[in-house]
Design a protein around this motif. Structure first.
Motif, PDB file in Angstrom:
ATOM      1  N   UNK A   1     -24.505  12.842 -27.812  1.00 42.61           N
ATOM      2  CA  UNK A   1     -24.206  14.168 -28.367  1.00 42.61           C
ATOM      3  C   UNK A   1     -23.978  15.207 -27.272  1.00 42.61           C
ATOM      4  N   UNK A   2     -24.479  14.959 -26.071  1.00 38.93           N
ATOM      5  CA  UNK A   2     -24.297  15.930 -24.984  1.00 38.93           C
ATOM      6  C   UNK A   2     -22.817  16.125 -24.645  1.00 38.93           C
TER       7      UNK A   2
ATOM      8  N   UNK B   1     -16.817  -0.284 -37.107  1.00 36.61           N
ATOM      9  CA  UNK B   1     -15.835  -0.043 -36.056  1.00 36.61           C
ATOM     10  C   UNK B   1     -14.637   0.724 -36.592  1.00 36.61           C
ATOM     11  N   UNK B   2     -14.200   0.408 -37.787  1.00 37.58           N
ATOM     12  CA  UNK B   2     -13.040   1.093 -38.352  1.00 37.58           C
ATOM     13  C   UNK B   2     -13.319   2.588 -38.534  1.00 37.58           C
TER      14      UNK B   2
ATOM     15  N   UNK C   1     -12.370   8.106 -36.436  1.00 41.08           N
ATOM     16  CA  UNK C   1     -12.918   9.296 -35.794  1.00 41.08           C
ATOM     17  C   UNK C   1     -12.186   9.622 -34.494  1.00 41.08           C
ATOM     18  N   UNK C   2     -11.758   8.578 -33.781  1.00 39.38           N
ATOM     19  CA  UNK C   2     -11.010   8.783 -32.536  1.00 39.38           C
ATOM     20  C   UNK C   2      -9.707   9.542 -32.786  1.00 39.38           C
ATOM     21  N   UNK C   3      -9.123   9.332 -33.945  1.00 37.82           N
ATOM     22  CA  UNK C   3      -7.855   9.983 -34.270  1.00 37.82           C
ATOM     23  C   UNK C   3      -8.049  11.446 -34.638  1.00 37.82           C
ATOM     24  N   UNK C   4      -9.285  11.831 -34.912  1.00 35.59           N
ATOM     25  CA  UNK C   4      -9.556  13.195 -35.354  1.00 35.59           C
ATOM     26  C   UNK C   4      -9.954  14.129 -34.213  1.00 35.59           C
ATOM     27  N   UNK C   5     -10.369  13.576 -33.083  1.00 35.71           N
ATOM     28  CA  UNK C   5     -10.809  14.429 -31.980  1.00 35.71           C
ATOM     29  C   UNK C   5      -9.618  14.891 -31.154  1.00 35.71           C
ATOM     30  N   UNK C   6      -9.813  15.965 -30.414  1.00 39.25           N
ATOM     31  CA  UNK C   6      -8.759  16.492 -29.546  1.00 39.25           C
ATOM     32  C   UNK C   6      -8.403  15.462 -28.477  1.00 39.25           C
ATOM     33  N   UNK C   7      -7.162  15.463 -27.999  1.00 40.18           N
ATOM     34  CA  UNK C   7      -6.765  14.515 -26.952  1.00 40.18           C
ATOM     35  C   UNK C   7      -7.654  14.639 -25.717  1.00 40.18           C
TER      36      UNK C   7
ATOM     37  N   UNK D   1     -17.271   6.367 -27.298  1.00 39.59           N
ATOM     38  CA  UNK D   1     -17.091   7.405 -26.282  1.00 39.59           C
ATOM     39  C   UNK D   1     -15.956   8.351 -26.649  1.00 39.59           C
ATOM     40  N   UNK D   2     -14.829   7.793 -27.056  1.00 44.65           N
ATOM     41  CA  UNK D   2     -13.673   8.638 -27.400  1.00 44.65           C
ATOM     42  C   UNK D   2     -13.962   9.475 -28.639  1.00 44.65           C
ATOM     43  N   UNK D   3     -14.627   8.872 -29.631  1.00 43.21           N
ATOM     44  CA  UNK D   3     -14.966   9.609 -30.849  1.00 43.21           C
ATOM     45  C   UNK D   3     -15.917  10.760 -30.550  1.00 43.21           C
ATOM     46  N   UNK D   4     -16.743  10.600 -29.508  1.00 46.93           N
ATOM     47  CA  UNK D   4     -17.679  11.652 -29.117  1.00 46.93           C
ATOM     48  C   UNK D   4     -17.018  12.724 -28.259  1.00 46.93           C
TER      49      UNK D   4
END
Length: 271
Positions: A103-104, A25-26, A31-37, A131-134
């Motif tokens: 991945x879609x 989970x961590x 990963x969530x912090x690395x994706x665009x808003x 979901x957010x990380x994707x």
């Protein structure tokens, strides 16, 4: 189908457990912090008031219908939806029952500027982070799959991550149950979805949304889902003050999805 829903949830619990064993989970949180808003799913679906806004769905198959689109190409479908005027995209990510893929979401977002909803059977906080990380901008939460405490937890988590929640109900009982969640929710933005599919008979009836309208406090944040096939269906809903719809299987069965969506959105008087 009620039994199928229970089977899906049971399978999903095992699926989430396997995913947790592979990726902590961590790691997902990082990963969530690395994706665009997130893109603003809520605003594009609800604005302008009184105007038709369509959430068009990318879906290859379903347990009730089987294979819906043999020539399934999520990117081509997403581009067609964008060109035809969809406000947002709903993307099935369940692999086992709907032949979807998480991945879609990233692929679609790279192809079109529309916000994307992760449509899946979300029962655990892990899936919201997933979901957010994707790259998802919104998540579906189905009331029939969640007890109140879990529903509150997942709605709050989605809001804290900047995700819009589409909170879906299938019947009057669950609509009454979620109304306090809608009224008391303070974190993030929430849409109410009324699914017109009867889970027992597996029939869709547009009257289901219309029959439940008296229980809906804010029609500007209401999305009618399933069973919407014609401009006349859109007109009936609009006459009742419902201007947001989610359409999937009907569009997926048409040879030209862009043409089908444009036709569906054609202004038409109520018959």
């Amino acid at each position: 189908m009620v039994d199928v829903l229970a089977q899906i949830v049971e399978h999903k619990r095992a699926e989430v457990a396997r995913a947790k064993a592979v990726k902590a989970l961590e790691t997902l949180r990082e990963a969530c912090e690395q994706v665009a808003p997130p893109r603003d799913f809520f605003t594009v679906v609800t604005q302008p008031c009184g105007s038709l806004r369509v959430i068009a769905e990318v879906k290859k198959a379903s347990p009730s219908a089987g294979l819906i689109r043999p020539d399934f190409d999520p990117l081509a479908i997403a581009r067609a939806y964008h060109a035809a005027g969809a406000a947002a995209i709903s993307c099935l990510t369940d692999e086992h029952f709907f032949q979807g893929s998480l991945a879609y979401i990233d692929l679609i977002k790279r192809a079109v500027p529309l916000p994307v909803l992760r449509k899946d059977f979300i029962i655990d906080a892990y899936q919201v982070y997933e979901a957010r990380a994707a790259g998802a901008d919104a998540v579906l939460l189905i009331a029939e799959c969640l007890v109140d405490a879990t529903l509150t937890e997942l709605m709050e988590l989605a809001g804290s991550l900047g995700l819009t929640t589409l909170l879906e109900v299938h019947d009057r009982e669950n609509l009454l149950r979620v109304r306090p969640h809608l009224a008391g929710h303070t974190s993030g933005q929430v849409l109410l979805g009324i699914n017109n599919r009867d889970l027992k008979a597996m029939r869709t009836d547009l009257n289901h949304t219309l029959d439940l309208l008296e229980l809906v406090a804010d029609r500007d944040t209401l999305v009618s889902e399933s069973g919407i096939k014609t401009p006349q269906d859109i007109a009936r809903l609009a006459q009742a003050g419902v201007h947001r719809v989610l359409v999937g299987e009907h569009l997926m069965r048409q040879p030209d999805v862009a043409q089908a969506l444009r036709h569906l959105m054609t202004p038409t008087p109520v018959a």
